[in-house]
Motif scaffolding. Structure first.
Motif, short mmCIF file in Angstrom:
data_model
loop_
_atom_site.label_atom_id
_atom_site.label_comp_id
_atom_site.label_asym_id
_atom_site.label_seq_id
_atom_site.Cartn_x
_atom_site.Cartn_y
_atom_site.Cartn_z
N SER A 111 -13.84 8.27 4.38
CA SER A 111 -14.68 8.11 5.74
C SER A 111 -13.98 7.29 6.86
N GLY A 112 -14.22 7.41 8.01
CA GLY A 112 -13.75 6.82 9.03
C GLY A 112 -12.44 6.97 9.52
N SER A 113 -11.90 8.30 9.09
CA SER A 113 -10.65 8.86 9.91
C SER A 113 -10.77 10.21 9.93
N ILE A 114 -9.75 10.96 10.44
CA ILE A 114 -9.84 12.29 10.51
C ILE A 114 -8.87 12.97 9.25
N PHE A 115 -9.57 13.02 8.25
CA PHE A 115 -9.15 13.08 6.99
C PHE A 115 -7.90 14.05 6.90
N ARG A 116 -8.05 15.35 7.67
CA ARG A 116 -7.10 16.14 7.45
C ARG A 116 -5.79 15.83 8.16
N LEU A 117 -5.56 14.92 8.86
CA LEU A 117 -4.28 14.46 9.33
C LEU A 117 -3.60 13.43 8.38
N ASN A 118 -4.21 13.00 7.25
CA ASN A 118 -3.66 11.99 6.45
C ASN A 118 -3.14 12.42 5.30
N ALA A 119 -1.86 11.72 4.77
CA ALA A 119 -1.20 12.15 3.62
C ALA A 119 -2.11 11.29 2.38
N MET A 120 -2.33 11.87 1.39
CA MET A 120 -3.34 11.08 0.50
C MET A 120 -2.30 10.88 -0.92
N ALA A 121 -2.79 9.98 -1.71
CA ALA A 121 -2.03 9.79 -2.93
C ALA A 121 -2.99 9.21 -4.05
N TRP A 122 -2.38 9.46 -5.33
CA TRP A 122 -3.07 8.66 -6.36
C TRP A 122 -1.94 7.63 -6.83
N TYR A 123 -2.38 6.32 -7.19
CA TYR A 123 -1.66 5.55 -7.81
C TYR A 123 -2.34 5.06 -9.07
N ARG A 124 -1.84 4.34 -9.83
CA ARG A 124 -2.44 3.77 -11.29
C ARG A 124 -1.75 2.46 -11.67
N GLN A 125 -2.55 1.70 -12.07
CA GLN A 125 -1.93 0.33 -12.76
C GLN A 125 -2.51 -0.01 -14.21
N ILE A 139 -0.05 13.98 -1.76
CA ILE A 139 -0.57 15.43 -1.18
C ILE A 139 -0.50 15.02 0.34
N GLY A 140 0.53 15.91 1.05
CA GLY A 140 0.29 15.72 2.44
C GLY A 140 -0.60 16.48 3.13
N SER A 141 -0.59 16.26 4.58
CA SER A 141 -1.47 16.66 5.39
C SER A 141 -1.47 18.21 5.45
N GLY A 142 -0.35 18.74 4.96
CA GLY A 142 -0.25 20.35 5.04
C GLY A 142 -0.33 20.74 3.60
N GLY A 143 -0.59 19.87 2.73
CA GLY A 143 -1.16 20.38 1.14
C GLY A 143 0.11 20.42 0.34
N THR A 144 1.43 19.99 0.85
CA THR A 144 2.65 19.74 0.00
C THR A 144 2.24 18.83 -0.88
N THR A 145 2.59 18.83 -2.20
CA THR A 145 2.33 18.02 -3.45
C THR A 145 3.63 17.55 -4.18
N ASN A 146 3.59 16.25 -4.71
CA ASN A 146 4.67 15.67 -5.56
C ASN A 146 4.06 15.10 -6.64
N TYR A 147 4.79 15.14 -7.89
CA TYR A 147 4.25 14.30 -9.11
C TYR A 147 5.31 13.23 -9.67
N THR A 202 -2.85 7.51 3.90
CA THR A 202 -1.74 7.17 4.74
C THR A 202 -1.93 7.74 6.18
N THR A 203 -1.90 6.97 7.13
CA THR A 203 -2.36 7.68 8.60
C THR A 203 -1.02 8.19 9.15
N PRO A 204 -1.03 9.12 10.25
CA PRO A 204 0.16 9.57 10.89
C PRO A 204 0.86 8.46 11.39
#
Length: 116
Positions: free
Chosen positions: A25-39, A51-59, A98-100
């Motif tokens: 919440s609080g941002s224009i979600f579709r413009l942002n890259a998103m990621a999962w981290y673990r510790q 996953i990038g704003s365009g849907g590109t993924t990497n693992y 991550t914002t633009p």
């Protein structure tokens, strides 16, 4: 104010599955890259999937073929489908936005525990 809330963690036996969610919440979600981290205890935080704003993924190599990252821009939500879980997947899982403009935000984390 950007807020990220993870959910879906828990205790599962080896070989089982879990699906994590991250509601933003609080941002224009579709413009942002998103990621999962673990510790894991005693270890550094590591990237699991992005996953990038365009849907590109990497693992990360350790989860390729077992985990799937996805996003639903209409719901402002990112997911991590985790299959064939292993004890070494045990960790606190965090989502990151991550914002633009390259500013990033973290969620509070959700615990995943895989028993052998």
């Amino acid at each position: 104010q950007v807020q990220l809330v993870e959910s879906g963690g828990g205790l599962v036996q080896a070989g089982g599955s879990l699906r994590l969610s991250c509601l933003a919440s609080g941002s224009i979600f579709r413009l942002n890259a998103m990621a999962w981290y673990r510790q894991a205890p005693g270890k550094q935080r590591e990237l699991v999937a992005v996953i990038g704003s365009g849907g590109t993924t990497n693992y990360a190599d350790s989860v390729k073929g077992r985990f799937t990252i996805s996003r639903d821009n209409a719901k402002n939500t990112m997911y991590l489908q985790m299959n064939s879980l292993k004890p070494e997947d045990t960790a606190v899982y965090y989502c990151r936005l991550t914002t633009p403009g390259a500013i990033y935000y973290w969620g509070q984390g959700t615990q995943v525990t895989v028993s052998s």
